[in-house]
Design an enzyme around this catalytic site. Structure first.
Site: not given
Ligand code: GCV
Length: 841
Positions: A306, A310, A389, A417
């Protein structure tokens, strides 16, 4: 006869013939691999099963396959097979790869060539004896064949004239875990990590072995064990031997271990002054590191990345591309057969929300489509199913149809989630199936997503399915016993995306709870409707899950999506709602699809209702294909959804006595909680849009609560009113809390006709205290409880809002009802309201 009796009689009739499993308490730890004893009649069918099992190979996987067969047969049929390693002098079940079988049964050939992990169940002559044969191209396939045979027995299928080849749809069938090295799991809802604790790999890896067994039983062949927000320490030299222990636990079950890595690792743990993917020292660092890993873990799967997302480091630091970054790692892995899963979840979370042309949904395509063909063959682009997402409803990511010269895998989310965090029932295979069946029109003929990701459409060497699982240390892996169907369903669809969700739900139920047809139907019906039900009370018409996106991603948080850079905008204002993503007047996102799909979404008229607000901004009075206005749909769907959630409690109660009490009660508690929380969602969304639009609900539901008594309107002793923000997250925007240690009380008088009633006390259960409550009618205690649920909230609001239902109360006008609360630590015995309803007949 009253309704209650009719329900009881129907329930009794439905279950005549009863259940065959004994009802010993079960934690759910065995998942669908319980191997519960078969009923006598069903067991008779397998009387001719050979009495011995021979395994021709001598690998760990072969040994495990043989043991599993012994375990399953002993559990279901009460027989202990004779276990051997050489060709038997009697009829036997023979396990071996095709190569191993060749000497013993040279004529044996499956009708189609077996691919990696595919298997063949057949009967034939081995060494002069009639045998039941489980064979495959590789050892993992043999293990899968054993699970398939055991499944057949558990599902009461015939084994006569067995001749069945099963091939996996795609080579990549992986799960990812988002476990941190300290033992927490990001977006995990079932306890701490089974892999890590306090910065190290756990000493006891029993649960890891058990997990690998579950995964293998549904054909999952890889697992990335740590958070994609990766801790760079995972690549430190001292950590690698610890990782090897996990790989050792996975290996006998054919599960390849892989890890997520931080792209900055060459600098962060490697001591270089750069992590520029085009710097030769960086390439060398990755090569050396990878060689070292493979010395310890010869079957290591590869890396998940990743980057530039973020807050994660990425190639953009050096103005390099994702393909530069992916390829430098891919070169290092290539000689060992390792893969790079490079995530397409790359977007700018500081977008200017004031610019109507900005659109986060465009990011994956914009970043990766121009690089199509530039990635090495051992790179897989891992694409979330939708462009945002994991929302309860999104269109399929256009990137999935746009990569023609690049491997891809679809990323689905098993951990819930945005879909209720395993406190709400939400069976996801129906959603996944819709996604996988969606025709992207990416080439001539049909090009459903399932073919694209499997690499079939554009003849890619690899590709497939990745599910974010996030199982934890909770005995039953995913906390909600019914949520395990999502893990099971993911594996089954990854193996064969042509399966239908009902078949999956029924199969899972039979393996998990038993095969009583009415029970199976009841549970499968609940599962199959649950995604739609969840969607209907959490967010309308593709406006996405209207949750608190800045915090827990759990309860309602409608405005949290707006006026910030995260880009999950729904653009609701006084006149209308929805994000205009058309080319003509909006962000142009719709054009990222192939022409037929783009045309469908470009026009308001042809966009399906369930995605309308994802693609278009429309007035609240806009009339849907269903004939309702948008605003009326918002009201109605939330009321209907909450009612259907309440219905699950009734459906489940029909199963009492037919499921062991431990699992029965555990599910019941969650369904009762869900029914209450669905009302929290319903009220927050309906009240918010009622206030914003000013359009009344023609059915008179929204904003109208005749049975409700607000806590702040009661007579208060010690309790003080507080404003709640956002205001829609508590009834009338207010609650009461108790700031004195000795406790407080809120009292009111009952004014309705004498009769039997049920009383719902809506209170807030934070996770930073355990307040105590008592309810008294005319000084008689009718209920008391401790607020000690583990909800994701440290303050009063929609995440902590929950309900206690007190049933069967005889009330007369003038009765005094008093609720007493004693605070604990940060939780001040907060109360929202009380609702009183006549007891159901
Ligand atoms: C692991 C979303 C989630 C994050 C996650 C991110 C991702 O934003 O809230 O917790 O991070 O996706 O898939 O990388």
């Amino acid at each position: 006869m009253n309704c209650r009796w009719i329900v009881a009689i129907i329930a009794a009739l439905l279950f005549v013939g009863g259940h065959v499993d004994d009802l010993r308490a079960e934690t759910g730890h065995e998942g669908w691999l319980r191997y519960a004893p078969l009923e006598r009649l069903a067991a008779q069918k397998y009387q001719t099963l050979p009495a011995s099992v021979v395994v021709l190979g001598d690998s760990e996987i072969s040994g495990v396959a043989q043991e599993e067969l012994l375990r399953g047969v002993r559990g279901m049929l009460g027989r202990t097979l004779r276990a051997g390693k050489t060709q038997p002098k009697e009829n036997a079940i023979v396990l071996g790869t095709l190569a191993e079988l060749r000497a013993a049964a040279p004529g044996l050939r499956p009708s189609s060539e077996l691919r990696e992990d595919g298997f063949w169940l057949t009967t034939g002559n081995v060494g002069g004896f009639h045998s039941l044969i489980i064979t495959a191209a590789n050892e993992r396939g043999v293990l899968y064949g054993v699970f398939a045979l055991l499944n057949k027995i558990a599902l009461d299928e015939t084994l006569t004239s067995l001749n069945e080849v099963q091939q996996p749809f795609a080579p990549i069938r992986w799960v990812d875990q988002w476990d941190n090295l300290d033992g927490r799991i990001e977006r995990g809802y079932a306890g701490r990590s089974i892999f890590f604790e306090n910065g190290s790999v756990r000493a006891d890896l029993t649960r890891v072995r058990d997990y690998a067994r579950l995964l293998a039983s549904i054909g999952i062949n890889g697992c990335a064990i740590n958070n994609v927000n990766a801790d760079p320490r995972i690549l430190e030299d001292s950590f690698l031997p610890q990782l090897a222990r996990i790989a050792d636990a996975f290996r006998p079950w054919g599960v390849r271990m892989s890890i997520s890595v931080d792209l900055g690792s060459p600098k962060l743990v490697g001591g270089l002054d750069t992590f520029d993917p085009l710097d030769a020292r960086v390439a060398e660092w990755w090569r050396t590191k990878v060689d070292e890993i493979y010395r310890l873990i010869p079957d290591f799967g590869g890396f998940v990345v990743k980057a530039d997302s973020e807050g994660r480091l990425g190639p953009s630091t050096y103005k390099r591309t994702p393909s530069d970054a992916a390829n430098v790692i891919a070169h290092a892995l290539k000689p060992h057969g390792g893969l790079v899963f490079y995530r397409a979840f790359v977007y700018n979370h500081h977008l200017d929300w004031r610019d109507p042309k900005n659109d986060r949904a465009k990011a994956a395509y914009d970043n990766f489509h121009p690089l199509d063909g530039k990635f090495d063959d051992n790179v897989i682009i891992q694409v979330k199913y939708g462009p945002i997402d994991f929302q309860a409803r999104e269109p399929v990511s256009p990137l999935l149809g746009a990569l023609q010269k690049t491997n891809e895998a679809i990323e689905l989310q098993i951990t819930q989630e945005y879909t209720g965090q395993q406190r709400h029932l939400c069976f996801l295979p129906p959603m996944w199936k819709e996604v996988l069946d969606f025709d992207m029109h990416a080439a001539d003929g049909r090009t459903p997503v399932r073919d694209l990701v499997a690499g079939k459409t554009f003849h890619r060497p690899t590709g497939g399915f990745v599910g974010i699982a996030n199982v934890g240390l909770d005995a039953n892996w995913l906390a909600h016993p019914l949520a395990m169907a999502n893990l099971y369903g993911f594996g089954r669809l990854a193996w064969d995306p042509n399966l239908n969700p009902r078949a999956i739900a029924e199969e899972w139920t039979r393996l998990t709870f038993g095969s009583d047809p009415s029970m199976v139907r009841t549970i499968a019906d609940m599962q199959l409707s649950s995604w739609q039900v969840y969607e209907s009370y959490t967010g309308p018409l593709g406006a996405q899950t209207l949750t608190d996106i800045l915090g827990s991603h759990y309860g309602p948080g409608i405005e949290s999506s707006e006026q910030n850079g995260w880009g999950q905008w729904h653009r609701a204002d006084h006149q209308g709602i929805g994000m205009d993503r058309s080319l003509a007047t909006g962000t142009g996102y719709a054009t990222q699809y192939s022409l037929p799909v783009a045309k469908l979404y470009e026009s308001v008229a042809t966009t399906p209702d369930e995605l309308l607000l994802f693609f278009h901004h429309v007035p609240y009075t806009y009339v849907l294909h269903s004939g309702k206005t948008v605003i009326q749909h918002i009201y109605d769907s939330h009321y209907e959804g909450a009612e259907r959630a309440a219905g699950y409690v009734q459906q489940w109660k029909l199963l009492q006595g037919h499921i062991d009490d431990e699992r029965y009660q555990s599910v019941l508690a969650r369904l009762e909680y869900q029914a209450g929380h669905a009302i929290v969602w319903r009220d927050a969304i309906c009240n918010y849009f009622l206030a914003l639009s000013g359009v009344p609900d023609t059915r008179g539901h929204a904003g109208n609560f005749p049975d409700r008594i607000e806590a702040e309107a009661m007579q208060l002793q010690g309790y003080v009113p507080v404003e709640v923000t956002p205001r829609e997250n508590a009834s009338a925007g207010r609650a009461i809390e108790c700031l004195q240690a000795q406790g407080c009380a809120a009292t009111f008088r009952f004014t309705r006709n004498p009769g039997w009633y049920e009383l719902d006390v809506q209170y807030f259960d934070q996770n930073n205290g355990e307040s105590r409550f008592r309810v008294l009618v005319n000084d008689q205690v009718v209920d008391q409880w401790v607020a000690n649920d583990q909800l994701p909230a440290t303050k009063i609001g929609a995440d902590s809002s929950t309900r206690r239902r007190i049933t069967g109360l005889a009330l007369r006008p003038g009765d005094q009802i008093r609720i007493e609360g004693i605070p604990d630590r940060e939780e001040h015995a907060p109360l929202d309201y009380v609702e009183i309803h006549p007891s159901p007949e």
